[in-house]
Design a protein around this motif. Structure first.
Motif, mmCIF file in Angstrom:
data_model
loop_
_atom_site.group_PDB
_atom_site.id
_atom_site.type_symbol
_atom_site.label_atom_id
_atom_site.label_comp_id
_atom_site.label_asym_id
_atom_site.label_seq_id
_atom_site.Cartn_x
_atom_site.Cartn_y
_atom_site.Cartn_z
ATOM 1 N N ILE A 1 0.843 -1.195 0.000
ATOM 2 C CA ILE A 1 0.000 0.000 0.000
ATOM 3 C C ILE A 1 0.878 1.245 0.000
ATOM 4 C CG2 ILE A 1 -1.997 -1.036 1.116
ATOM 5 C CD1 ILE A 1 -1.008 0.164 3.776
ATOM 6 N N VAL A 2 0.286 2.345 -0.416
ATOM 7 C CA VAL A 2 0.940 3.651 -0.396
ATOM 8 C C VAL A 2 0.128 4.532 0.540
ATOM 9 C CG1 VAL A 2 1.729 5.618 -1.759
ATOM 10 C CG2 VAL A 2 1.637 3.335 -2.798
ATOM 11 N N GLN A 3 0.807 5.136 1.503
ATOM 12 C CA GLN A 3 0.111 5.865 2.560
ATOM 13 C C GLN A 3 0.749 7.231 2.793
ATOM 14 O OE1 GLN A 3 0.175 4.449 6.916
ATOM 15 N NE2 GLN A 3 -1.756 3.620 6.132
ATOM 16 N N LYS A 4 -0.095 8.225 2.951
ATOM 17 C CA LYS A 4 0.400 9.574 3.225
ATOM 18 C C LYS A 4 1.066 9.617 4.598
ATOM 19 C CE LYS A 4 -1.204 14.369 3.767
ATOM 20 N NZ LYS A 4 -2.370 15.278 3.723
ATOM 21 N N GLN A 5 2.268 10.188 4.674
ATOM 22 C CA GLN A 5 2.925 10.360 5.956
ATOM 23 C C GLN A 5 2.256 11.492 6.728
ATOM 24 O OE1 GLN A 5 7.142 10.347 6.550
ATOM 25 N NE2 GLN A 5 7.533 9.071 4.742
ATOM 26 N N ILE A 6 2.109 11.289 8.024
ATOM 27 C CA ILE A 6 1.504 12.279 8.905
ATOM 28 C C ILE A 6 2.603 13.065 9.616
ATOM 29 C CG2 ILE A 6 -0.062 12.619 10.857
ATOM 30 C CD1 ILE A 6 -1.386 11.497 8.326
ATOM 31 N N ASP A 7 2.391 14.375 9.751
ATOM 32 C CA ASP A 7 3.353 15.232 10.446
ATOM 33 C C ASP A 7 3.167 15.040 11.949
ATOM 34 O OD1 ASP A 7 5.325 17.078 10.903
ATOM 35 O OD2 ASP A 7 4.059 18.837 10.512
ATOM 36 N N LEU A 8 3.898 14.074 12.488
ATOM 37 C CA LEU A 8 3.670 13.634 13.859
ATOM 38 C C LEU A 8 4.345 14.524 14.901
ATOM 39 C CD1 LEU A 8 4.100 9.765 13.475
ATOM 40 C CD2 LEU A 8 1.966 11.044 13.745
ATOM 41 N N LEU A 9 3.798 14.426 16.102
ATOM 42 C CA LEU A 9 4.413 15.054 17.263
ATOM 43 C C LEU A 9 5.847 14.568 17.391
ATOM 44 C CD1 LEU A 9 3.219 16.910 19.527
ATOM 45 C CD2 LEU A 9 2.905 14.823 20.883
ATOM 46 N N GLN A 10 6.743 15.474 17.790
ATOM 47 C CA GLN A 10 8.158 15.119 17.912
ATOM 48 C C GLN A 10 8.694 15.471 19.299
ATOM 49 O OE1 GLN A 10 10.392 16.828 14.617
ATOM 50 N NE2 GLN A 10 9.961 14.997 13.414
ATOM 51 N N TYR A 11 9.796 14.802 19.630
ATOM 52 C CA TYR A 11 10.516 15.098 20.865
ATOM 53 C C TYR A 11 12.009 15.057 20.549
ATOM 54 C CZ TYR A 11 12.479 14.622 25.532
ATOM 55 O OH TYR A 11 13.227 14.798 26.668
ATOM 56 N N ASN A 12 12.686 16.150 20.820
ATOM 57 C CA ASN A 12 14.126 16.263 20.499
ATOM 58 C C ASN A 12 14.385 15.933 19.028
ATOM 59 O OD1 ASN A 12 14.819 17.105 23.056
ATOM 60 N ND2 ASN A 12 15.525 15.092 23.748
ATOM 61 N N HIS A 13 13.553 16.479 18.144
ATOM 62 C CA HIS A 13 13.684 16.319 16.688
ATOM 63 C C HIS A 13 13.508 14.873 16.221
ATOM 64 C CE1 HIS A 13 15.085 20.435 16.772
ATOM 65 N NE2 HIS A 13 16.050 20.097 17.605
ATOM 66 N N ALA A 14 12.887 14.050 17.057
ATOM 67 C CA ALA A 14 12.609 12.656 16.682
ATOM 68 C C ALA A 14 11.105 12.408 16.728
ATOM 69 C CB ALA A 14 13.330 11.697 17.624
ATOM 70 N N THR A 15 10.626 11.577 15.822
ATOM 71 C CA THR A 15 9.198 11.274 15.741
ATOM 72 C C THR A 15 8.788 10.312 16.844
ATOM 73 O OG1 THR A 15 9.222 11.551 13.341
ATOM 74 C CG2 THR A 15 7.426 10.259 14.256
ATOM 75 N N LEU A 16 7.561 10.476 17.333
ATOM 76 C CA LEU A 16 7.069 9.555 18.356
ATOM 77 C C LEU A 16 5.693 9.017 17.978
ATOM 78 C CD1 LEU A 16 4.700 10.889 20.476
ATOM 79 C CD2 LEU A 16 6.640 12.372 20.961
ATOM 80 N N ASP A 17 5.389 7.827 18.478
ATOM 81 C CA ASP A 17 4.047 7.259 18.384
ATOM 82 C C ASP A 17 3.785 6.407 19.611
ATOM 83 O OD1 ASP A 17 5.305 4.827 18.019
ATOM 84 O OD2 ASP A 17 4.609 4.511 15.973
ATOM 85 N N LEU A 18 2.643 5.756 19.644
ATOM 86 C CA LEU A 18 2.247 4.960 20.800
ATOM 87 C C LEU A 18 1.999 3.517 20.391
ATOM 88 C CD1 LEU A 18 -0.474 7.368 22.286
ATOM 89 C CD2 LEU A 18 1.932 7.253 22.939
ATOM 90 N N ARG A 19 2.503 2.578 21.171
ATOM 91 C CA ARG A 19 2.097 1.179 21.052
ATOM 92 C C ARG A 19 1.126 0.912 22.199
ATOM 93 N NH1 ARG A 19 3.066 -4.139 19.540
ATOM 94 N NH2 ARG A 19 3.161 -3.233 17.453
ATOM 95 N N CYS A 20 -0.106 0.614 21.837
ATOM 96 C CA CYS A 20 -1.153 0.402 22.830
ATOM 97 C C CYS A 20 -1.530 -1.072 22.863
ATOM 98 C CB CYS A 20 -2.381 1.250 22.495
ATOM 99 S SG CYS A 20 -2.016 3.011 22.259
ATOM 100 N N ASP A 21 -1.459 -1.668 24.037
ATOM 101 C CA ASP A 21 -1.836 -3.075 24.196
ATOM 102 C C ASP A 21 -3.259 -3.150 24.717
ATOM 103 O OD1 ASP A 21 0.586 -4.766 23.578
ATOM 104 O OD2 ASP A 21 1.469 -3.356 24.987
ATOM 105 N N VAL A 22 -4.149 -3.668 23.874
ATOM 106 C CA VAL A 22 -5.564 -3.794 24.233
ATOM 107 C C VAL A 22 -5.884 -5.280 24.315
ATOM 108 C CG1 VAL A 22 -7.905 -3.079 23.666
ATOM 109 C CG2 VAL A 22 -5.969 -1.683 22.905
ATOM 110 N N GLN A 23 -6.550 -5.684 25.387
ATOM 111 C CA GLN A 23 -6.807 -7.103 25.609
ATOM 112 C C GLN A 23 -8.203 -7.326 26.171
ATOM 113 O OE1 GLN A 23 -3.565 -7.835 28.413
ATOM 114 N NE2 GLN A 23 -2.355 -8.828 26.794
ATOM 115 N N ARG A 24 -8.667 -8.565 26.070
ATOM 116 C CA ARG A 24 -9.858 -8.981 26.789
ATOM 117 C C ARG A 24 -9.426 -9.691 28.070
ATOM 118 N NH1 ARG A 24 -14.472 -7.768 24.607
ATOM 119 N NH2 ARG A 24 -14.623 -7.397 22.361
ATOM 120 N N ASN A 25 -10.135 -9.441 29.151
ATOM 121 C CA ASN A 25 -9.769 -10.002 30.446
ATOM 122 C C ASN A 25 -10.578 -11.260 30.758
ATOM 123 O OD1 ASN A 25 -12.328 -9.095 31.288
ATOM 124 N ND2 ASN A 25 -11.501 -7.182 32.127
ATOM 125 N N GLY A 26 -10.509 -11.697 31.991
ATOM 126 C CA GLY A 26 -11.178 -12.930 32.390
ATOM 127 C C GLY A 26 -12.687 -12.861 32.365
#
Length: 380
Positions: free
Chosen positions: A221-246
């Motif tokens: 696929i071809v995807q538009k890059q998003i102008d992401l939030l940065q910290y110290n001139h480096a790009t950041l994102d989030l890895r979110c762990d979503v689960q079902r519980n007992g």
């Protein structure tokens, strides 16, 4: 050796964790990854019958599996014979043409064996199309097309100067190329086993040849890059762990912030980003107030649950999902990818309680699935 003579709790479900044969060999040699150690630790709390196996360990005639479990008496990982599992936990990375892996899945499917995760890979294009049908999710999806011809790139470059190209099936940072249109050339980056590969192409035709060589015959696929939030001139994102519980309920177990390594176009853990716990990063690094952080967390949770539930409508139920979310400079949230057999490397930046929860939930969910199945059988 028969497992029933040792640590079995016959009132608890057998959970078969499907992994590569090299993982089995490592367990037998007592060389155990921190993920599998923690899963076994949580197995004691969940009181389930946990064992690991590879596709070559399955005997379809006798319906037995030669698996590996942690023997609490000898304090060693030990080979034993197991029945087919009550719940199938697929942690096996695979190529799509691996027939032995497919046979395991298809056999368990025909037998009606419960599974923690319904689907086994995330087709980026098909999933994008399905999610794009949801009005609530559509504003959170970067513009994306399936590459067919050179004109696809030409049209995408009319809207933006920076693109991501992504293979449909690969994950863990593989199969991703960053392409940027400059005044007189095109710059590109991608990772190979030896590290980051960078280069320039003087013409679009030259760039196309480089791209097609990288993907060989694989679709992407071809995807538009998003102008992401940065910290110290480096790009950041989030890895979110979503689960079902007992109880079968959804939980956002962790949000890890990944700050890209120098010059890297992605934040995946194989590129050695800096990883921070969510609250630590936004409070200490970006100086968010408690109220700002709570609002962000609430927005994230709503989006994550919507993504999760929408994918379940298309693929079936899931016990866990690793969802990658970007935040642009205006604070808008963007979905980049969902991981159906998520690695948990980012999770280890979190506190011990969160880590334990992330490894306990799949086992408790397996118990929930087993109880639901047994209740259904009694009703019939």
């Amino acid at each position: 050796m028969d497992f029933d003579k040792y640590d079995s709790d016959n009132n608890s479900p057998y959970i078969g964790v499907h992994v590569k044969s090299k993982v089995i060999n490592s367990l037998i040699k007592q060389k155990v990854s921190r993920n599998n150690k923690r899963l076994q630790k949580m197995n004691k709390i969940a009181k389930t019958n946990l064992y690991f196996f590879s596709e070559i360990d399955v005997d379809y005639i006798s319906k037995k599996i030669k698996g590996v479990f942690y023997n609490t008496q000898t304090r060693k990982w030990t080979v034993a014979d197991f029945p087919f599992p009550d719940v199938y936990y697929n942690r096996r990375g695979e190529k799509k043409d691996n027939k032995d892996v497919q046979t395991v899945r298809e056999t368990f499917e025909k037998m009606g064996i419960a599974k923690i995760n319904s689907n086994h890979f995330y087709n980026k294009w098909y999933s994008h199309q399905e999610l794009d049908k949801n009005e609530e999710l559509r504003p959170h999806l970067p513009k994306t097309i399936l590459y067919k011809t050179e004109s696809n790139l030409v049209n995408m470059f009319k809207d933006t100067s920076s693109l991501f190209l992504k293979s449909l099936r690969q994950n863990n940072g593989k199969g991703i190329m960053s392409v940027t249109k400059k005044t007189n050339c095109y710059e590109y980056k991608y990772f190979i086993e030896r590290g980051l590969k960078e280069g320039t192409a003087s013409t679009l035709e030259e760039l196309i040849q480089i791209i097609l060589s990288f993907y060989t015959d694989s679709e992407f696929i071809v995807q538009k890059q998003i102008d992401l939030l940065q910290y110290n001139h480096a790009t950041l994102d989030l890895r979110c762990d979503v689960q079902r519980n007992g109880k079968g309920e959804l939980e956002c177990v962790s949000y890890a912030v990944r700050v890209s390594a120098k010059n890297s176009h992605i934040t995946n853990t194989r590129t050695n980003p800096n990883i921070y716990p969510f609250e630590t990063f936004f409070k200490e690094k970006l100086e968010f107030s408690d109220e700002e952080m709570l609002r962000l967390k609430n927005r994230l949770e709503r989006l994550l649950f919507t993504i999760y539930e929408k994918l379940e409508l298309n693929f079936g139920s899931y016990g866990e999902m690793g969802i990658d979310i970007g935040i642009d400079k205006e604070g808008r949230l963007w979905l980049f990818e969902c991981n159906m057999k998520p690695g948990k490397n980012s999770l280890w930046a979190c506190d011990e309680q969160t880590i334990d929860r992330a490894f306990l939930n799949p086992l408790e969910y397996a118990k929930f699935l087993t109880a639901s199945s047994r209740q259904s059988e009694r009703s019939n």
